[in-house]
Design a protein around this motif. Sequence first.
Motif, PDB file in Angstrom:
ATOM      1  N   LEU A 184       0.839  -1.294   0.100  1.00 44.19           N
ATOM      2  CA  LEU A 184       0.087  -0.026  -0.152  1.00 44.19           C
ATOM      3  C   LEU A 184       0.798   1.115   0.064  1.00 44.19           C
ATOM      4  O   LEU A 184       2.087   1.157   0.647  1.00 44.19           O
ATOM      5  CB  LEU A 184      -0.879   0.053   1.230  1.00 44.19           C
ATOM      6  CG  LEU A 184      -1.933  -1.226   1.356  1.00 44.19           C
ATOM      7  CD1 LEU A 184      -2.481  -0.767   2.821  1.00 44.19           C
ATOM      8  CD2 LEU A 184      -2.887  -0.993   0.284  1.00 44.19           C
ATOM      9  N   ASP A 185       0.350   2.218  -0.607  1.00 41.84           N
ATOM     10  CA  ASP A 185       1.020   3.675  -0.605  1.00 41.84           C
ATOM     11  C   ASP A 185       0.487   4.387   0.676  1.00 41.84           C
ATOM     12  O   ASP A 185      -0.695   4.771   0.839  1.00 41.84           O
ATOM     13  CB  ASP A 185       0.760   4.009  -1.731  1.00 41.84           C
ATOM     14  CG  ASP A 185       1.569   5.657  -1.740  1.00 41.84           C
ATOM     15  OD1 ASP A 185       2.001   6.401  -0.884  1.00 41.84           O
ATOM     16  OD2 ASP A 185       1.672   6.026  -3.126  1.00 41.84           O
ATOM     17  N   PRO A 186       1.476   4.956   1.498  1.00 44.36           N
ATOM     18  CA  PRO A 186       0.858   5.613   2.550  1.00 44.36           C
ATOM     19  C   PRO A 186       0.412   6.817   2.448  1.00 44.36           C
ATOM     20  O   PRO A 186      -0.501   7.435   3.202  1.00 44.36           O
ATOM     21  CB  PRO A 186       2.287   5.758   3.574  1.00 44.36           C
ATOM     22  CG  PRO A 186       3.055   5.524   2.736  1.00 44.36           C
ATOM     23  CD  PRO A 186       2.750   4.802   1.612  1.00 44.36           C
ATOM     24  N   ASN A 187       0.511   7.345   1.285  1.00 44.83           N
ATOM     25  CA  ASN A 187      -0.114   8.763   0.845  1.00 44.83           C
ATOM     26  C   ASN A 187      -1.508   8.643   0.300  1.00 44.83           C
ATOM     27  O   ASN A 187      -2.153   9.558  -0.037  1.00 44.83           O
ATOM     28  CB  ASN A 187       0.679   9.407  -0.107  1.00 44.83           C
ATOM     29  CG  ASN A 187       1.980   9.568   0.434  1.00 44.83           C
ATOM     30  OD1 ASN A 187       2.235  10.346   1.421  1.00 44.83           O
ATOM     31  ND2 ASN A 187       3.312   9.273  -0.231  1.00 44.83           N
ATOM     32  N   ASP A 188      -1.929   7.392  -0.078  1.00 48.37           N
ATOM     33  CA  ASP A 188      -3.412   6.912  -0.472  1.00 48.37           C
ATOM     34  C   ASP A 188      -4.461   7.005   0.450  1.00 48.37           C
ATOM     35  O   ASP A 188      -4.268   6.938   1.799  1.00 48.37           O
ATOM     36  CB  ASP A 188      -3.402   5.769  -1.306  1.00 48.37           C
ATOM     37  CG  ASP A 188      -2.779   5.636  -2.495  1.00 48.37           C
ATOM     38  OD1 ASP A 188      -2.391   6.444  -2.845  1.00 48.37           O
ATOM     39  OD2 ASP A 188      -2.491   4.531  -3.138  1.00 48.37           O
ATOM     40  N   SER A 189      -5.251   7.453   0.115  1.00 46.97           N
ATOM     41  CA  SER A 189      -6.666   7.583   1.106  1.00 46.97           C
ATOM     42  C   SER A 189      -7.106   6.146   1.398  1.00 46.97           C
ATOM     43  O   SER A 189      -6.579   5.273   0.852  1.00 46.97           O
ATOM     44  CB  SER A 189      -7.920   8.424   0.451  1.00 46.97           C
ATOM     45  OG  SER A 189      -8.418   7.608  -0.641  1.00 46.97           O
ATOM     46  N   TYR A 190      -8.021   5.834   2.641  1.00 44.81           N
ATOM     47  CA  TYR A 190      -8.452   4.652   2.888  1.00 44.81           C
ATOM     48  C   TYR A 190      -9.263   4.050   1.812  1.00 44.81           C
ATOM     49  O   TYR A 190      -9.075   2.794   1.317  1.00 44.81           O
ATOM     50  CB  TYR A 190      -9.283   4.678   3.953  1.00 44.81           C
ATOM     51  CG  TYR A 190      -9.961   3.419   4.267  1.00 44.81           C
ATOM     52  CD1 TYR A 190      -9.341   2.484   4.806  1.00 44.81           C
ATOM     53  CD2 TYR A 190     -11.419   3.269   3.842  1.00 44.81           C
ATOM     54  CE1 TYR A 190     -10.009   1.185   5.146  1.00 44.81           C
ATOM     55  CE2 TYR A 190     -12.151   2.112   4.133  1.00 44.81           C
ATOM     56  CZ  TYR A 190     -11.309   1.098   4.759  1.00 44.81           C
ATOM     57  OH  TYR A 190     -12.005  -0.161   4.875  1.00 44.81           O
ATOM     58  N   TYR A 191     -10.200   5.086   0.924  1.00 45.87           N
ATOM     59  CA  TYR A 191     -10.867   4.759  -0.068  1.00 45.87           C
ATOM     60  C   TYR A 191      -9.894   4.079  -1.223  1.00 45.87           C
ATOM     61  O   TYR A 191     -10.281   2.965  -1.715  1.00 45.87           O
ATOM     62  CB  TYR A 191     -11.787   5.645  -0.518  1.00 45.87           C
ATOM     63  CG  TYR A 191     -12.509   5.433  -1.785  1.00 45.87           C
ATOM     64  CD1 TYR A 191     -13.772   4.826  -1.510  1.00 45.87           C
ATOM     65  CD2 TYR A 191     -12.220   5.639  -3.199  1.00 45.87           C
ATOM     66  CE1 TYR A 191     -14.849   4.565  -2.517  1.00 45.87           C
ATOM     67  CE2 TYR A 191     -13.027   5.128  -4.194  1.00 45.87           C
ATOM     68  CZ  TYR A 191     -14.368   4.765  -3.921  1.00 45.87           C
ATOM     69  OH  TYR A 191     -14.919   4.462  -4.963  1.00 45.87           O
ATOM     70  N   GLU A 192      -8.838   4.524  -1.589  1.00 42.28           N
ATOM     71  CA  GLU A 192      -7.772   4.132  -2.572  1.00 42.28           C
ATOM     72  C   GLU A 192      -7.309   3.111  -2.167  1.00 42.28           C
ATOM     73  O   GLU A 192      -7.329   2.013  -2.760  1.00 42.28           O
ATOM     74  CB  GLU A 192      -6.933   5.180  -2.667  1.00 42.28           C
ATOM     75  CG  GLU A 192      -7.451   6.528  -3.441  1.00 42.28           C
ATOM     76  CD  GLU A 192      -6.473   7.567  -3.433  1.00 42.28           C
ATOM     77  OE1 GLU A 192      -6.581   8.339  -4.504  1.00 42.28           O
ATOM     78  OE2 GLU A 192      -5.684   7.744  -2.724  1.00 42.28           O
ATOM     79  N   GLN A 193      -6.716   2.620  -0.729  1.00 42.68           N
ATOM     80  CA  GLN A 193      -6.333   1.716  -0.271  1.00 42.68           C
ATOM     81  C   GLN A 193      -7.197   0.271  -0.445  1.00 42.68           C
ATOM     82  O   GLN A 193      -6.930  -0.621  -0.949  1.00 42.68           O
ATOM     83  CB  GLN A 193      -5.779   1.851   0.885  1.00 42.68           C
ATOM     84  CG  GLN A 193      -4.478   2.628   1.099  1.00 42.68           C
ATOM     85  CD  GLN A 193      -4.184   2.801   2.562  1.00 42.68           C
ATOM     86  OE1 GLN A 193      -4.580   2.572   3.368  1.00 42.68           O
ATOM     87  NE2 GLN A 193      -2.800   3.217   2.770  1.00 42.68           N
ATOM     88  N   GLN A 194      -8.337   0.653  -0.123  1.00 40.96           N
ATOM     89  CA  GLN A 194      -9.301  -0.641  -0.169  1.00 40.96           C
ATOM     90  C   GLN A 194      -9.700  -0.936  -1.410  1.00 40.96           C
ATOM     91  O   GLN A 194     -10.061  -2.137  -1.589  1.00 40.96           O
ATOM     92  CB  GLN A 194     -10.439  -0.331   1.153  1.00 40.96           C
ATOM     93  CG  GLN A 194     -11.347   0.844   0.726  1.00 40.96           C
ATOM     94  CD  GLN A 194     -12.522   0.428  -0.283  1.00 40.96           C
ATOM     95  OE1 GLN A 194     -13.310  -0.461  -0.263  1.00 40.96           O
ATOM     96  NE2 GLN A 194     -12.989   1.526  -1.264  1.00 40.96           N
ATOM     97  N   LYS A 195      -9.896  -0.108  -2.249  1.00 38.77           N
ATOM     98  CA  LYS A 195     -10.363  -0.310  -3.597  1.00 38.77           C
ATOM     99  C   LYS A 195      -9.318  -1.220  -4.176  1.00 38.77           C
ATOM    100  O   LYS A 195      -9.556  -2.215  -4.894  1.00 38.77           O
ATOM    101  CB  LYS A 195     -10.581   0.850  -4.269  1.00 38.77           C
ATOM    102  CG  LYS A 195     -10.897   0.714  -5.731  1.00 38.77           C
ATOM    103  CD  LYS A 195     -11.458   2.049  -6.486  1.00 38.77           C
ATOM    104  CE  LYS A 195     -11.823   1.671  -7.826  1.00 38.77           C
ATOM    105  NZ  LYS A 195     -12.353   2.875  -8.500  1.00 38.77           N
TER     106      LYS A 195
END
Length: 216
Positions: free
Chosen positions: A194-205
């Motif tokens: 995962l990228d720590p700069n991504d939002s939760y929405y982006e990570q879970q998607k």
Amino acid sequence: MGKKKKIAKGDVFAVPLPDGTYLCGRVMLDIYAATRRRLFPADSPLPGLGKSLLVEMYDEPATTPEYTASAVLIPGAFVDDGVIGIEWPVVDHVPINPKGVSFPEAIVGFMHSSGQMAFECGEIRLPLPIYLSEQRRIGVYMTVHNTFLWPFYCLYQLGRDSEVPEAYRGKCHLCDSDLRFSEHRATIYRHLPLDPNDSYYEQQKQLGLKSERLYE
């Protein structure tokens, strides 16, 4: 004590601070209500949080319990559901955009072939090559915050720690319950896809989850 108001996602509430002012927050998810609606799959970690609420807090104190839009102070934390709608009055309602929902990040006990811990954030749970002996050093535990102490956590985040009662001073830092506020976050993310700069929405998607269903 008044009758508790039924809480809905998007409800804005006012938290009394020790100086008589108020700080607003918003209910982002009612964990127990979503569990009763069977919105979580069997392997979701969220039902284990029981009767807690995911909330976000805003950074503009007010002299009265009224909501004025301001910047996010704490982007997602779990608190007990007991006082919202009673001691913390509901003062407004702002619909939720699922893409803007954030969850706290923590490490939890989770036995697997390469370790005994996992990264957990919302419905994301990913094994880590870390053993329980490391947990004390890292010291970031998934936490449902006590509503008595929650105003003090907010004061710390506002940079007003001198106003926290001496008995609780030094005990209400989010770095102990949320990797987003911890010096160990970069170390943990080196083990994650995962990228720590991504939002939760982006990570879970990215992981094939669909958090929108919680807001339909």
